[in-house]
Enzyme design. Structure first.
Site, PDB file in Angstrom:
ATOM      1  N   TYR A 108     -12.754  -3.780  -1.334  1.00  0.00           N
ATOM      2  CA  TYR A 108     -12.280  -2.714  -2.215  1.00  0.00           C
ATOM      3  C   TYR A 108     -11.378  -1.743  -1.446  1.00  0.00           C
ATOM      4  O   TYR A 108     -10.295  -1.376  -1.914  1.00  0.00           O
ATOM      5  CB  TYR A 108     -13.472  -1.959  -2.807  1.00  0.00           C
ATOM      6  CG  TYR A 108     -13.091  -0.745  -3.619  1.00  0.00           C
ATOM      7  CD1 TYR A 108     -12.656  -0.876  -4.938  1.00  0.00           C
ATOM      8  CD2 TYR A 108     -13.169   0.533  -3.077  1.00  0.00           C
ATOM      9  CE1 TYR A 108     -12.319   0.237  -5.686  1.00  0.00           C
ATOM     10  CE2 TYR A 108     -12.832   1.656  -3.815  1.00  0.00           C
ATOM     11  CZ  TYR A 108     -12.401   1.505  -5.124  1.00  0.00           C
ATOM     12  OH  TYR A 108     -12.060   2.613  -5.850  1.00  0.00           O
ATOM     13  N   SER A 132      -8.145   5.812  -3.618  1.00  0.00           N
ATOM     14  CA  SER A 132      -9.494   6.214  -3.223  1.00  0.00           C
ATOM     15  C   SER A 132      -9.486   6.678  -1.772  1.00  0.00           C
ATOM     16  O   SER A 132      -8.658   6.208  -0.971  1.00  0.00           O
ATOM     17  CB  SER A 132     -10.459   5.024  -3.363  1.00  0.00           C
ATOM     18  OG  SER A 132     -11.708   5.310  -2.771  1.00  0.00           O
TER      19      SER A 132
END
Length: 233
Positions: free
Chosen positions: A142, A129
Site C-alpha cells: 500500500y 497518504s
C-alpha cells in the site's frame, strides 16, 4: 463521500461520482441530491483505461464541463512483507496507481483547451497518504502505491502546467473512517500525534476541497501532509 458532500455544501453546482459499487453510488448520490445539487453517477472499473475513460466521459455527457477531479479510490490491505502475493501486488497497483493515472489522463484530455493559460482550466487532487513517507508494519505494498501517486502528481503537474491545469495531492494520516476503526490502529496513531487524536473525515475533506476549488490559483505539484503532527515532511 464526505468530500463530495462538503463540495455540495460549499456551492458546487454539479457533482459526478464514479465507483464500481452501484449500490454505494446510489446511496451517495441520494445524500448529495438532498442538498439541492445535481448529481451524475457512472459505474466503472477505473483499473482499466477504456472503462475508466468511458466512466469519465459518461459524467461529462451528463454534467458538461468538469472543473475539478478528486481521486480518492484506493484499497488498503494488510499483509506482512514476506506474505504479499503477486495477485495482491497487482490488485493494489491496478486500483491505487493505474486507476489514479487513468482518471487523471481522462481529466486532462477533457480540461485542456478550455482557457488560455495562465487562466486555470482545471484542478486535480489525488488522495495519497503519510504511508508514502513513513513505514508501517504489514503495509509495504500500500505504501509503495501511495509513493507512486505522489510521484505521478508531480509529473502531471509539470506536464500540465502549460494547459492551465493544477495537480496536487493531499496526504492524510489515518482518520476516523469506518475502515480505520475496524482495523484498530487509530488509538496508536492518536497517541503518536502531536494533537493527540485522529482526524475526522471532514477535516481531510476541507483540504481536498480547498485544493480543488477556485481558491487554489497557484499551488501545483504539491503534496500537502495533514497528520496532526504525526509526521513532518
Amino acid at each position: 463521500m464526505t468530500t463530495a458532500k462538503l463540495m455540495a455544501q460549499r456551492g458546487a453546482a454539479k457533482i459526478g461520482l464514479i465507483d464500481r459499487n452501484e449500490a454505494l453510488l446510489a446511496n451517495s448520490s441520494a445524500t448529495i441530491r438532498e442538498l439541492g445539487v445535481e448529481v451524475a453517477t457512472a459505474v466503472a472499473d477505473i483499473s482499466r483505461a477504456e472503462t475508466a475513460h468511458r466512466g469519465f466521459d459518461d459524467i461529462v455527457s451528463k454534467l458538461g464541463r468538469i472543473h475539478a477531479l478528486v481521486n480518492s479510490a484506493a484499497i488498503y490491505p494488510r499483509r506482512p512483507i514476506l506474505e504479499i502475493t503477486d495477485e495482491e501486488w497487482d490488485l493494489e497497483n491496478a486500483i491505487n496507481v493505474k486507476g489514479t493515472y487513468h482518471m487523471m489522463v481522462a481529466a486532462v484530455r477533457h480540461m485542456r483547451g478550455f482557457v488560455n493559460p495562465p487562466e486555470i482550466a482545471g484542478r486535480i487532487v489525488n488522495v495519497t497518504s503519510v504511508d508514502a513517507f513513513k513505514a508501517h508494519p504489514q503495509n509495504a505494498h500500500y505504501a509503495a502505491t501511495k509513493a507512486a501517486v505522489v510521484s505521478l502528481t508531480k509529473s502531471f503537474a509539470q506536464e500540465c502546467a502549460a494547459d492551465g491545469i493544477l495537480v496536487n495531492s493531499v496526504a492524510p494520516a489515518g482518520f476516523a473512517t469506518d475502515r480505520a476503526k475496524e482495523l484498530g490502529f487509530l488509538p496508536e496513531l492518536a497517541k503518536a500525534s502531536a494533537l493527540g487524536r485522529a482526524a475526522e473525515p471532514v477535516e481531510m475533506a476541507e483540504w481536498i476541497v480547498m485544493m480543488a476549488s477556485s481558491r487554489n490559483t497557484y499551488a501545483t505539484g504539491e503534496n500537502v501532509v495533514i497528520s496532526g503532527g504525526y509526521i513532518y515532511v
